[in-house]
Design a protein around this motif. Sequence first.
Motif, mmCIF file in Angstrom:
data_model
loop_
_atom_site.group_PDB
_atom_site.id
_atom_site.type_symbol
_atom_site.label_atom_id
_atom_site.label_comp_id
_atom_site.label_asym_id
_atom_site.label_seq_id
_atom_site.Cartn_x
_atom_site.Cartn_y
_atom_site.Cartn_z
ATOM 1 N N PRO A 90 0.835 -1.209 0.000
ATOM 2 C CA PRO A 90 0.000 0.000 0.000
ATOM 3 C C PRO A 90 0.868 1.255 0.000
ATOM 4 O O PRO A 90 1.975 1.254 0.554
ATOM 5 C CB PRO A 90 -0.804 -0.130 1.302
ATOM 6 C CG PRO A 90 -0.784 -1.591 1.632
ATOM 7 C CD PRO A 90 0.547 -2.089 1.145
ATOM 8 N N MET A 91 0.362 2.318 -0.592
ATOM 9 C CA MET A 91 1.154 3.542 -0.687
ATOM 10 C C MET A 91 1.485 4.121 0.684
ATOM 11 O O MET A 91 2.530 4.748 0.867
ATOM 12 C CB MET A 91 0.403 4.569 -1.539
ATOM 13 C CG MET A 91 0.373 4.220 -3.014
ATOM 14 S SD MET A 91 -0.412 5.503 -4.001
ATOM 15 C CE MET A 91 -0.085 4.898 -5.666
ATOM 16 N N ALA A 92 0.586 3.936 1.657
ATOM 17 C CA ALA A 92 0.852 4.434 3.009
ATOM 18 C C ALA A 92 2.092 3.759 3.595
ATOM 19 O O ALA A 92 2.865 4.389 4.330
ATOM 20 C CB ALA A 92 -0.354 4.196 3.902
ATOM 21 N N GLU A 93 2.330 2.499 3.266
ATOM 22 C CA GLU A 93 3.519 1.806 3.748
ATOM 23 C C GLU A 93 4.784 2.347 3.082
ATOM 24 O O GLU A 93 5.857 2.389 3.697
ATOM 25 C CB GLU A 93 3.398 0.304 3.503
ATOM 26 C CG GLU A 93 2.391 -0.397 4.399
ATOM 27 C CD GLU A 93 2.483 -1.912 4.288
ATOM 28 O OE1 GLU A 93 3.571 -2.415 3.933
ATOM 29 O OE2 GLU A 93 1.464 -2.575 4.542
ATOM 30 N N LEU A 94 4.661 2.769 1.825
ATOM 31 C CA LEU A 94 5.816 3.344 1.136
ATOM 32 C C LEU A 94 6.191 4.685 1.762
ATOM 33 O O LEU A 94 7.379 5.018 1.877
ATOM 34 C CB LEU A 94 5.505 3.510 -0.350
ATOM 35 C CG LEU A 94 5.119 2.239 -1.110
ATOM 36 C CD1 LEU A 94 4.909 2.552 -2.592
ATOM 37 C CD2 LEU A 94 6.175 1.154 -0.943
ATOM 38 N N VAL A 95 5.194 5.445 2.172
ATOM 39 C CA VAL A 95 5.458 6.710 2.864
ATOM 40 C C VAL A 95 6.148 6.430 4.198
ATOM 41 O O VAL A 95 7.094 7.138 4.596
ATOM 42 C CB VAL A 95 4.146 7.498 3.078
ATOM 43 C CG1 VAL A 95 4.388 8.699 3.987
ATOM 44 C CG2 VAL A 95 3.583 7.960 1.741
ATOM 45 N N ALA A 96 5.693 5.374 4.884
ATOM 46 C CA ALA A 96 6.332 4.995 6.148
ATOM 47 C C ALA A 96 7.786 4.585 5.916
ATOM 48 O O ALA A 96 8.665 4.882 6.746
ATOM 49 C CB ALA A 96 5.549 3.855 6.799
ATOM 50 N N SER A 97 8.055 3.905 4.805
ATOM 51 C CA SER A 97 9.430 3.524 4.473
ATOM 52 C C SER A 97 10.301 4.758 4.271
ATOM 53 O O SER A 97 11.467 4.795 4.691
ATOM 54 C CB SER A 97 9.451 2.665 3.211
ATOM 55 O OG SER A 97 8.773 1.444 3.401
#
Length: 380
Positions: free
Chosen positions: A57-64
């Motif tokens: 999910p894109m939210a996980e990429l932001v967290a990364s």
Amino acid sequence: MTQRQWFKLHGWISLPIWIVFCFVCITGTIAVVSHELTWLTNDNARAHNPNDLPAKPMAELVASLKAYDNTAQPSTIISFESYLTTGIVFSSDKVPFGVAYINQYTGEVQEINQGSTFINFMRSLHSWLLFPWQNSYSVGYYLVSAMSFVMLGALITGLVIYKRFWKALISPKIRTQQNKKTLLADLHKHTGVWSMWFLLVMSITGLWYFTQQILWHADYEITPHARLVAQSDLPMSQSAQANISLADAISIASATFENFKPTYILLPEHNRDTYKVKGSGDSIFFDNTSYQVLVNPWNGDIEQLTQPSNMGALQTIQHVMDPLHFGYIGGLWTKFIWFAFGVLLSGMSITGFMIWGSRIRQNVKEKGKPPSIVNPIEGV
């Protein structure tokens, strides 16, 4: 008009601005496959997925990204093809402005680009020749889009002066054993006939871009202005945090449209701004930002909804023209078709100039004799 007059018009339509026209053709051809060239030349832009993992999910990429740089403030998330990394535009204490290339399958930050990407550079070079923008217009954008008039004029006059052009479709014949002028003429006319549909598509889309620039210059809003969050929805405390996360906003947008795929997300910039979740849906003729949901970050309400069914005429045209112009309407296969015909169109502009130039040199050799209007398309 006589045949000679048509031929003169055909030559003079193309000749005075040949360099600009040829440059626009070449840069446009490269821009069509700029994503693929990026994949070929930059290993960090490739979304390696040897274990066949699903996209995160894109939210996980932001967290990364925030785990990589805890001061990062993301503003835009851009999803490209499945073989390219997801790009997140951000700023931080270390990076005033950058684009993080994040592998959507592994979550790894593979590169931080602090300059212009090759994709953006080629699109900008092709679209407005890197001329500056001021007051909603660019001279370069006007100049490039005006090439559509040249292209359409060359197409019409070329068909008029080349009688029985369909023979080049039915029984193409390139006379390689004769002189250079005949060979150039055959290449020019056959390329033109086989590229008629492509010339027409480029002319129509280019005319739209010219019209669009006029509308922008006149401050006419083709796309409705994004709504702001109502003052009454804001919390009393200035330090309050939004209740709706990025993951929530994407989930709300995905539930709104069938077969929705988010491709371009703008995060709120201030307390009255919204999540702008844009993407593609089930309409293949529209670009990948035709479906848009504006989500209120405080309560999750949908502030504004855009889809092909509720677009006005100009907005519909705007979202249809880019896939037609750059050839991604059918994915990788149509990109390669557009690239091939872009090469042909670039070559046709060069052979046309060489034909005209050879006639000028010939008449100079004849001691300034006025140019005879012999139709080079007939190869004589």
